[in-house]
Design a protein around this motif. Sequence first.
Motif, short mmCIF file in Angstrom:
data_model
loop_
_atom_site.label_atom_id
_atom_site.label_comp_id
_atom_site.label_asym_id
_atom_site.label_seq_id
_atom_site.Cartn_x
_atom_site.Cartn_y
_atom_site.Cartn_z
N UNK A 173 -22.13 34.43 -4.59
CA UNK A 173 -22.62 34.45 -5.97
C UNK A 173 -23.65 33.34 -6.13
N UNK A 174 -24.49 33.52 -7.12
CA UNK A 174 -25.55 32.55 -7.37
C UNK A 174 -25.00 31.36 -8.15
N UNK A 175 -25.43 30.18 -7.78
CA UNK A 175 -25.03 28.97 -8.48
C UNK A 175 -25.88 28.70 -9.71
N UNK A 176 -25.54 27.63 -10.41
CA UNK A 176 -26.25 27.27 -11.63
C UNK A 176 -26.04 25.78 -11.89
N UNK A 177 -26.76 25.23 -12.88
CA UNK A 177 -26.65 23.82 -13.25
C UNK A 177 -26.44 23.70 -14.75
N UNK A 178 -25.83 22.60 -15.18
CA UNK A 178 -25.64 22.35 -16.60
C UNK A 178 -25.47 20.85 -16.85
N UNK A 179 -25.78 20.45 -18.10
CA UNK A 179 -25.57 19.08 -18.57
C UNK A 179 -24.24 18.97 -19.29
N UNK A 180 -23.57 17.83 -19.13
CA UNK A 180 -22.31 17.56 -19.81
C UNK A 180 -22.30 16.13 -20.35
N UNK A 181 -21.46 15.90 -21.33
CA UNK A 181 -21.12 14.54 -21.72
C UNK A 181 -20.18 13.97 -20.65
N UNK A 182 -20.40 12.70 -20.27
CA UNK A 182 -19.55 12.05 -19.26
C UNK A 182 -19.11 10.68 -19.77
N UNK A 183 -17.95 10.25 -19.31
CA UNK A 183 -17.48 8.92 -19.67
C UNK A 183 -16.67 8.34 -18.52
N UNK A 184 -16.53 7.00 -18.54
CA UNK A 184 -15.90 6.33 -17.41
C UNK A 184 -15.15 5.08 -17.87
N UNK A 185 -14.15 4.70 -17.07
CA UNK A 185 -13.43 3.43 -17.22
C UNK A 185 -13.46 2.73 -15.88
N UNK A 186 -13.72 1.39 -15.91
CA UNK A 186 -13.90 0.65 -14.67
C UNK A 186 -13.03 -0.60 -14.63
N UNK A 214 -23.82 31.20 -11.96
CA UNK A 214 -24.64 32.11 -12.76
C UNK A 214 -23.79 33.33 -13.15
N UNK A 215 -24.24 34.07 -14.15
CA UNK A 215 -23.49 35.26 -14.56
C UNK A 215 -23.60 36.36 -13.52
N UNK A 216 -22.50 37.09 -13.34
CA UNK A 216 -22.53 38.25 -12.47
C UNK A 216 -21.42 39.20 -12.94
N UNK A 217 -21.48 40.45 -12.48
CA UNK A 217 -20.53 41.47 -12.90
C UNK A 217 -19.60 41.85 -11.75
N UNK A 222 -18.55 40.75 -17.04
CA UNK A 222 -19.88 40.18 -16.80
C UNK A 222 -19.86 38.76 -17.36
N UNK A 223 -19.54 37.81 -16.52
CA UNK A 223 -19.41 36.43 -16.99
C UNK A 223 -19.66 35.47 -15.83
N UNK A 224 -19.15 34.26 -15.93
CA UNK A 224 -19.36 33.22 -14.93
C UNK A 224 -18.03 32.76 -14.35
N UNK A 225 -18.08 32.19 -13.17
CA UNK A 225 -16.95 31.41 -12.67
C UNK A 225 -17.06 30.02 -13.30
N UNK A 226 -15.99 29.60 -13.94
CA UNK A 226 -15.99 28.30 -14.62
C UNK A 226 -15.14 27.31 -13.81
N UNK A 227 -15.69 26.12 -13.63
CA UNK A 227 -14.99 25.02 -12.96
C UNK A 227 -14.81 23.94 -14.03
N UNK A 228 -13.64 23.90 -14.62
CA UNK A 228 -13.42 23.08 -15.82
C UNK A 228 -12.68 21.79 -15.50
#
Length: 265
Positions: A173-186, A214-217, A222-228
């Motif tokens: 399947x085709x990959x894709x990119x996205x932006x997210x909010x990120x946070x960290x503790x150190x 990316x979306x595929x059927x 017809x949706x995406x594989x989500x890695x949450x």
Amino acid sequence: MDNFFKRLSLTGFAVALSTAAYAADLPTPVIEHIPEVPAVGGWYLRGDIGYKIYQAPDIKYGTLDFYDEEMEGTFMMGAGVGYKFSDHFRTDFTIDYEFPAEAKSKGPCNLCGSPGYSVEKADIDVWTFMLNGYVDIGTWNRITPYVGAGVGASYVTTSNINFVNPNGVAGTYEGDSKWNFAWALMAGAAYDITPNLALDAGYRYLNIGDAHSAKFSTAGQNTRIEYEDLQAHEFRLGARYTFNTMAAPAGPVYYEPQGPITSNF
């Protein structure tokens, strides 16, 4: 001859008295002690390398929930610029790149033969852009422990997404990119090699957000594989170079005040 020696002795006595009177009229030298105090504040540059250990993400495709999820560890590297405001507070902006880590899971596939699941894989790499703040607790024997927190953004990319069914059917399947909010503790500690150069060893918990394909059927959807819920534990080693951090001159400084000098002789 006796008169000559008497005059010479009187002259020497007079010179001695004059010198003593002159010395008595001289102002007392002032001794000012300037303690050695390291300068506080300044810009610094940092560089880091490290290793990330991921928690298992939640992976799904539409209404199909994958199971036995796992994600391999991977290496990272980063750089940043910061400013030290005081002995106890500093902040920096960092950019880190994480090399691709493989996410692996099993997908329900009851019509594909025994054992009834497909093996799903994907590579996930991440850029993070973080604004961080730190509290330096104190310094003992050149060692300064600290705690910190950061907020920012992650840019997450999926690639090399593939599956293998138990009946031997495989695909990608085709990959894709996205932006997210990120946070960290150190948390960690720094060791001062010189007044300007410090070695930094620390731990960082990083919440990256989500990733998707990316979306595929397939399977009537017809949706995406989500890695949450991508979360990582990072173990980092780096160095910080602070500019204009020099100690003040040490020891006493002697000087004499200016003013008229008078003599009583």
